[in-house]
Motif scaffolding. Sequence first.
Motif, PDB file in Angstrom:
ATOM      1  N   LEU A  80      32.793 -70.804 -53.266  1.00  0.00           N
ATOM      2  CA  LEU A  80      32.071 -69.649 -53.788  1.00  0.00           C
ATOM      3  C   LEU A  80      30.624 -70.345 -54.027  1.00  0.00           C
ATOM      4  O   LEU A  80      30.626 -69.198 -53.587  1.00  0.00           O
ATOM      5  CB  LEU A  80      32.140 -69.834 -55.267  1.00  0.00           C
TER       6      LEU A  80
ATOM      7  N   TRP B 208      28.335 -67.046 -51.824  1.00  0.00           N
ATOM      8  CA  TRP B 208      27.108 -66.727 -52.296  1.00  0.00           C
ATOM      9  C   TRP B 208      26.196 -67.223 -50.695  1.00  0.00           C
ATOM     10  O   TRP B 208      25.098 -66.146 -50.561  1.00  0.00           O
ATOM     11  CB  TRP B 208      26.590 -67.660 -53.845  1.00  0.00           C
TER      12      TRP B 208
ATOM     13  N   TYR C  75      26.768 -62.399 -60.093  1.00  0.00           N
ATOM     14  CA  TYR C  75      26.528 -63.130 -60.663  1.00  0.00           C
ATOM     15  C   TYR C  75      27.176 -62.343 -61.480  1.00  0.00           C
ATOM     16  O   TYR C  75      27.306 -61.015 -62.112  1.00  0.00           O
ATOM     17  CB  TYR C  75      24.747 -63.037 -61.304  1.00  0.00           C
TER      18      TYR C  75
ATOM     19  N   TYR D  30      25.049 -75.295 -60.692  1.00  0.00           N
ATOM     20  CA  TYR D  30      26.121 -73.085 -60.965  1.00  0.00           C
ATOM     21  C   TYR D  30      27.217 -73.562 -61.698  1.00  0.00           C
ATOM     22  O   TYR D  30      27.287 -74.265 -61.441  1.00  0.00           O
ATOM     23  CB  TYR D  30      26.869 -72.927 -59.212  1.00  0.00           C
TER      24      TYR D  30
ATOM     25  N   TYR E  66      30.494 -71.358 -63.062  1.00  0.00           N
ATOM     26  CA  TYR E  66      31.300 -70.221 -62.960  1.00  0.00           C
ATOM     27  C   TYR E  66      31.568 -70.238 -63.961  1.00  0.00           C
ATOM     28  O   TYR E  66      33.055 -70.518 -64.402  1.00  0.00           O
ATOM     29  CB  TYR E  66      31.667 -70.551 -61.517  1.00  0.00           C
TER      30      TYR E  66
ATOM     31  N   TRP F 165      36.127 -65.157 -59.609  1.00  0.00           N
ATOM     32  CA  TRP F 165      34.452 -65.921 -60.195  1.00  0.00           C
ATOM     33  C   TRP F 165      33.191 -65.323 -60.362  1.00  0.00           C
ATOM     34  O   TRP F 165      32.938 -64.902 -59.050  1.00  0.00           O
ATOM     35  CB  TRP F 165      34.684 -67.011 -59.309  1.00  0.00           C
ATOM     36  N   LYS F 166      32.262 -65.765 -61.393  1.00  0.00           N
ATOM     37  CA  LYS F 166      30.907 -65.199 -61.179  1.00  0.00           C
ATOM     38  C   LYS F 166      30.279 -66.504 -62.093  1.00  0.00           C
ATOM     39  O   LYS F 166      30.140 -67.467 -61.991  1.00  0.00           O
ATOM     40  CB  LYS F 166      31.507 -63.645 -62.594  1.00  0.00           C
ATOM     41  N   ILE F 167      29.667 -66.101 -60.913  1.00  0.00           N
ATOM     42  CA  ILE F 167      28.108 -66.626 -61.198  1.00  0.00           C
ATOM     43  C   ILE F 167      27.893 -67.140 -62.996  1.00  0.00           C
ATOM     44  O   ILE F 167      27.280 -65.850 -62.782  1.00  0.00           O
ATOM     45  CB  ILE F 167      27.309 -66.916 -61.067  1.00  0.00           C
TER      46      ILE F 167
ATOM     47  N   HIS G  49      22.821 -70.133 -63.506  1.00  0.00           N
ATOM     48  CA  HIS G  49      22.371 -70.649 -61.875  1.00  0.00           C
ATOM     49  C   HIS G  49      20.975 -71.535 -61.810  1.00  0.00           C
ATOM     50  O   HIS G  49      20.245 -70.503 -62.027  1.00  0.00           O
ATOM     51  CB  HIS G  49      22.473 -69.506 -60.911  1.00  0.00           C
TER      52      HIS G  49
END
Length: 161
Positions: free
Chosen positions: A45, A49, A65, A140, A142, A149-151, A154
């Motif tokens: 991931l 990014w 995100y 991070y 997640y 999968w999203k952040i 951060h």
Amino acid sequence: MKKILIAAAFVFSSVAFANDVQVPKVYHEIATAPAAPRESEIASLFDRWNAALATGDADTVTKLYAPNAVLEPTVSNEVRTTTDGIRDYFVKFLKMKPQGTINVREIRLLGDSAALDTGVYTFDLIKNGTHQKVQARYTYVYQKVDGNWKILNHHSSMMPQ
């Protein structure tokens, strides 16, 4: 034991489907349970990014995100808590052509749909026309959102020395 249960559920589900029999809910849930993420999946991931940074497109980065994400960035005193705020940060940050390298990392799996990746990274960037390397701590968090999968959080801060 889990593999045996999944195999049994699969066989039971297959036989039931072929004979048009209703599968008990518990067997369906076992057979369709999502696989737990692996550390390599979570590590990738960051690569995703970093590749988004290389596009130079703030929208591409911002899409990584979660809608309710929090960004505590390295080169801004403003904590970003909205999609527009996160995008605004990357519009400015991407002008420095950043590319990151992980130096040290620890990954923690938090169930099937959340994970933590924390450590130290170094960014190569161009600031005021000069190539610089900036080392920072990062975290991070997640979370899977609609299967992706999203952040969720951060945090990044320059090393004190």
